[in-house]
Scaffold this active site. Structure first.
Site, short mmCIF file in Angstrom:
data_model
loop_
_atom_site.label_atom_id
_atom_site.label_comp_id
_atom_site.label_asym_id
_atom_site.label_seq_id
_atom_site.Cartn_x
_atom_site.Cartn_y
_atom_site.Cartn_z
N ASP A 187 -29.53 13.74 27.94
CA ASP A 187 -30.77 14.05 28.65
C ASP A 187 -31.77 14.60 27.64
OD1 ASP A 187 -32.88 15.04 30.14
OD2 ASP A 187 -31.61 15.74 31.77
N HIS A 192 -36.65 20.67 28.06
CA HIS A 192 -35.51 21.54 27.77
C HIS A 192 -35.44 21.95 26.29
CE1 HIS A 192 -34.33 20.54 31.79
NE2 HIS A 192 -34.27 19.26 31.49
N ILE A 207 -36.61 25.29 29.81
CA ILE A 207 -35.63 25.68 30.81
C ILE A 207 -34.32 24.92 30.58
CG2 ILE A 207 -37.40 26.24 32.51
CD1 ILE A 207 -36.75 23.59 33.92
N GLY A 210 -30.68 21.40 34.90
CA GLY A 210 -29.98 21.70 36.14
C GLY A 210 -28.55 21.23 36.11
#
Length: 284
Positions: A187, A192, A207, A210
């Protein structure tokens, strides 16, 4: 309308061959925080190739398949990726995952729901190898501003938190560099990793993925209540309720039931701000 539900649902599934080996599994496990303490036998099950077991949430990155972004390029879907939120994730295991292998992953839009101010797409991926089905994975994707066409609202299932103290509560620290490590499993979203990109998205800093919190939570459940036995997991689902930043701590509260473990996940440093909700692990 940018989403043509009928066209998306009628589109032919797309298939691709995926492959992985023990290095991919070990990298994923390290990305979700495995390996501390490094010599702990319970952690070596995730990090040492001669003892390796595969946490079922590895299915979300196995072979770095077509993924969510690939699913959003399906016929009938023409949307702004800035309006997209990963709302939930579920996996059903058909048998334990091997430490290495090849499979055919077939992806399609399984459902399109009209939530009024948003649309929800259910992107389904099914993996099959020479021995049969391995897993079925559903990603629930919210697309802001794309609802309101009068379609099916779909399910609105919520799990009521048990009215008793958790059977187990654990805290899992997130390393400062953990998102940088986790993204190596496939990803590459700069949200991120890149502070400038994160600022454009409205965040003070990058961040955590998830799906990294998703994997960390399943590991916590397996290690705490399933005796470390990854093969007992039959299905796992959650709703992404909020963000978490690298450097923070996840608090995982767990309630054991017959053949199931329910969990909630919060960010300790932000007064238990919700991270994962409606989280359920079904097991043997």
């Amino acid at each position: 309308m940018p989403i043509d539900a009928a066209k998306a649902l009628a589109a032919e599934p797309r298939s691709a061959e995926i492959a992985w080996d023990h290095k991919d599994v070990q990298l994923y496990h390290l990305g979700i925080g495995a390996g501390r303490p490094a010599t702990d036998p319970a952690e070596l099950r995730y990090t040492l190739e001669s003892r390796l077991h595969v946490l079922p949430s590895f299915a979300t990155v196995a072979g770095a398949g077509m993924g969510v972004v690939g699913g959003l390029s399906a016929p009938g879907i023409d949307i702004d990726l800035a309006a997209v939120l990963h709302g939930g994730q579920s996996i059903t295991l058909h048998r334990p995952l091997p430490t290495g292998g090849r499979a055919v992953s077939t992806s399609r839009v399984a459902a399109v729901y009209d939530k009024g101010k948003a649309a929800v797409l259910v992107l389904r991926s099914e993996a099959v190898d020479d021995d049969g089905p391995l897993w079925t994975s559903d990603a629930q994707i919210f697309v802001r501003g794309e609802g309101g066409w009068g379609g099916d609202r779909g399910p609105s299932e919520r799990l009521e938190v048990p009215a008793r103290e958790p059977d187990k509560t654990v805290e899992r620290p997130i390393r400062e560099e953990q998102a940088l490590l986790y993204r190596l499993s496939g990803d590459w979203n700069p949200l991120h990793a890149d502070p400038e990109f994160a600022a454009l998205a409205g965040f003070d800093r990058p961040i955590l993925h998830g799906l990294c919190s998703y994997g960390m939570t399943l590991k916590a459940v397996v290690d705490s209540l399933l005796g470390g036995d990854v093969t007992r997991v039959r299905a796992y689902r959650t709703r992404f309720a909020g963000i978490v930043f690298p450097g923070e701590t996840l608090r995982v509260r767990m309630w054991a039931g017959e053949g199931r473990v329910q969990a909630t996940v919060t960010a300790v440093e932000r007064d238990d701000a919700p991270v994962l909700a409606d989280t359920l692990v079904e097991h043997s």
